[in-house]
Design a protein around this motif. Structure first.
Motif, mmCIF file in Angstrom:
data_model
loop_
_atom_site.group_PDB
_atom_site.id
_atom_site.type_symbol
_atom_site.label_atom_id
_atom_site.label_comp_id
_atom_site.label_asym_id
_atom_site.label_seq_id
_atom_site.Cartn_x
_atom_site.Cartn_y
_atom_site.Cartn_z
ATOM 1 N N LEU A 56 0.161 -11.504 -10.940
ATOM 2 C CA LEU A 56 1.301 -10.630 -10.686
ATOM 3 C C LEU A 56 1.043 -9.746 -9.467
ATOM 4 N N ALA A 57 -0.198 -9.285 -9.305
ATOM 5 C CA ALA A 57 -0.544 -8.464 -8.135
ATOM 6 C C ALA A 57 -0.346 -9.251 -6.837
ATOM 7 N N ILE A 58 -0.591 -10.559 -6.889
ATOM 8 C CA ILE A 58 -0.412 -11.400 -5.701
ATOM 9 C C ILE A 58 1.058 -11.442 -5.277
ATOM 10 N N THR A 59 1.969 -11.322 -6.249
ATOM 11 C CA THR A 59 3.395 -11.391 -5.914
ATOM 12 C C THR A 59 3.903 -10.121 -5.240
ATOM 13 N N MET A 60 3.142 -9.036 -5.321
ATOM 14 C CA MET A 60 3.646 -7.765 -4.821
ATOM 15 C C MET A 60 3.944 -7.771 -3.318
#
Length: 455
Positions: A56-60
């Motif tokens: 999810l952090a990668i999608t930020m």
């Protein structure tokens, strides 16, 4: 019922009560809107796992790019509307409403299409690994349509606020966030849809807020409404919107690039869990920033209107009152994060290693929150008074001019000293906060004439 011009109070009502009237709904709107991401991270972290948090952090960064286009139009159109309403030009304000909506669909649709076509490449660029890309892709495929509608909501709620309805803007955003929090546990836990459930809950909620925001400008009770003449494309309005909105656009766009660089550095010195920790820490940074942005959004129509009307004494008063409040918010954020780092991490995860990495990061990244608040306040002030070039320099300085090079330099220095290179990445945030605030103070001093003569 005849529509009422609710902007007259911007030049007559006392600044303190006026800022409270506009800022409180904006703060609540910003904080509640942030619950979209916070709720997703909490439920995903507790219900799916540590690697899902990292995914999810990668999608930020990808979501920051979409937000960048939303802020390009939303902030630019709201600032322009405040200024023209200060000049009592309702026809121009209606043209801004129509043209900003057209611009939202043109840019938002293009960005969403590109994200779908090049999703794997983009996620890999932003630091996805073989262990995290599946989670990131699952989330983005479903959430992208909702993100597109968020750009429309961001534009329309800003215009609702600028045209004299700050509480209504708050209610619209709050309703969507509450809906998201209700749907998340149902989709993730009850239906066992995992990260896809979180994405679907977010998309449904964002769609709902976009529809409700659009209905405001269809209602005959609204002071500014969609009119036939406003749908005619006027390129000079496009240009004016994008000139003012360019500062938050570049700030969000640069944030995506900087996060991509930081993710690569974090993987190099700490692995996937360091990226996950940074994603959690970023939630607390964003929460503090959203409080500050809420106050600044309350300032924006007041500053823009009085700048357009030539009331320099009121412009000066609202700026310094806003600055005091925002810096105080920064001090509170620093105190909380320095005193309770482990407890804050435990909200999102039970993974012991992730908690240990994150609580160390929180101290470095948020220790100078008052300086972050100072820089953000100045950038938003310059946007409000139609000084886009200065706003751009102020907003980009911390991330692009300082944070990016320091994120490479400090880990090398730390390793040379026999210390942990990962702490060097965290420390780069601290150094950039100092440098960014110093530059913002210098630029403010150079523009002090906008406040008029001091009594």
């Amino acid at each position: 019922m005849k529509a009422v011009d609710k902007t007259k109070e911007l030049e007559t009502k006392p600044i303190k009560s006026l800022l409270w009237t506009y800022a409180l709904p904006a703060v609540i709107s910003q904080v509640i809107a942030s619950l979209y991401n916070i709720a997703d991270r909490i439920f995903i972290g507790q219900g799916v796992g540590a690697l899902a948090i990292a995914g999810l952090a990668i999608t930020m960064p990808m979501m920051n790019i979409i937000h960048a286009f939303g802020s390009l139009i939303g902030v630019g159109s709201a600032s322009r509307m405040s200024i023209v309403l200060g000049k009592k030009d309702v026809n121009w304000a209606e043209n801004i409403l129509g043209n900003s909506t057209i611009l939202t669909f043109l840019l938002g649709g293009t960005v969403m299409t590109c994200c779908y076509l090049f999703m794997n490449n983009i996620l890999t660029l932003f630091g996805a690994t073989a262990d995290t890309i599946a989670y990131a892709r699952e989330y983005m495929i479903i959430v992208l349509p909702g993100m597109f509608l968020t750009t429309l909501t961001f534009n329309l709620t800003g215009l609702i606020r600028a045209s004299g309805y700050p509480r209504k803007s708050m209610y619209i955003l709050a309703g969507g966030a509450i809906l998201n929090m209700l749907l998340d546990p149902i989709f993730i836990f009850a239906l066992d849809w995992g990260i896809q459930g979180a994405a679907l809950a977010t998309t449904i909620s964002m769609t709902t807020t976009a529809i409700v925001a659009t209905l405001h400008f269809v209602s005959p009770d609204s002071f500014i409404r969609f009119k036939a003449h406003a749908w005619k494309i006027k390129l000079y309005i496009f240009r004016n919107i994008m000139l003012i909105g360019m500062s938050p656009f570049l700030m969000n766009f640069a944030a995506a690039g900087v996060v991509a660089i930081l993710n690569k550095q974090l993987i190099r010195y700490g692995g996937d869990l360091a990226v996950g920790a940074f994603g959690i820490v970023g939630t607390f940074v964003n929460l503090m920033v959203l409080f500050v942005l809420g106050i600044c959004q309350g300032m924006q129509p007041i500053a823009g209107y009085n700048y357009g009307a030539g009331h320099q004494h009121r412009l000066r008063e609202v700026y310094f009152l806003t600055l005091k409040i925002c810096v105080c918010i920064g001090f509170v954020a620093s105190a909380i994060c320095l005193l309770f780092p482990e407890q804050l991490m435990q909200i999102f995860t039970t993974d012991r290693e992730l908690i240990n990495i994150g609580k160390n990061a929180i101290r470095y990244v948020l220790v100078l929150s008052p300086l972050i608040a100072f820089t953000i306040t100045n950038s938003n002030f310059f946007m409000s008074i139609d000084k886009p070039a200065i706003a751009i320099i102020t907003s980009l300085s911390r991330q692009v001019l300082f944070l990016t090079p320091l994120s490479f330099l400090f880990p090398i220095v730390m390793l040379k000293l026999g210390l942990d290179g990962l702490n060097g990445v965290w420390l780069a945030n601290t150094g950039s906060d100092i440098a960014g605030a110093m530059l913002a103070a210098f630029l403010l001093y150079r523009q002090r004439h906008v406040f008029g003569k001091w009594k």
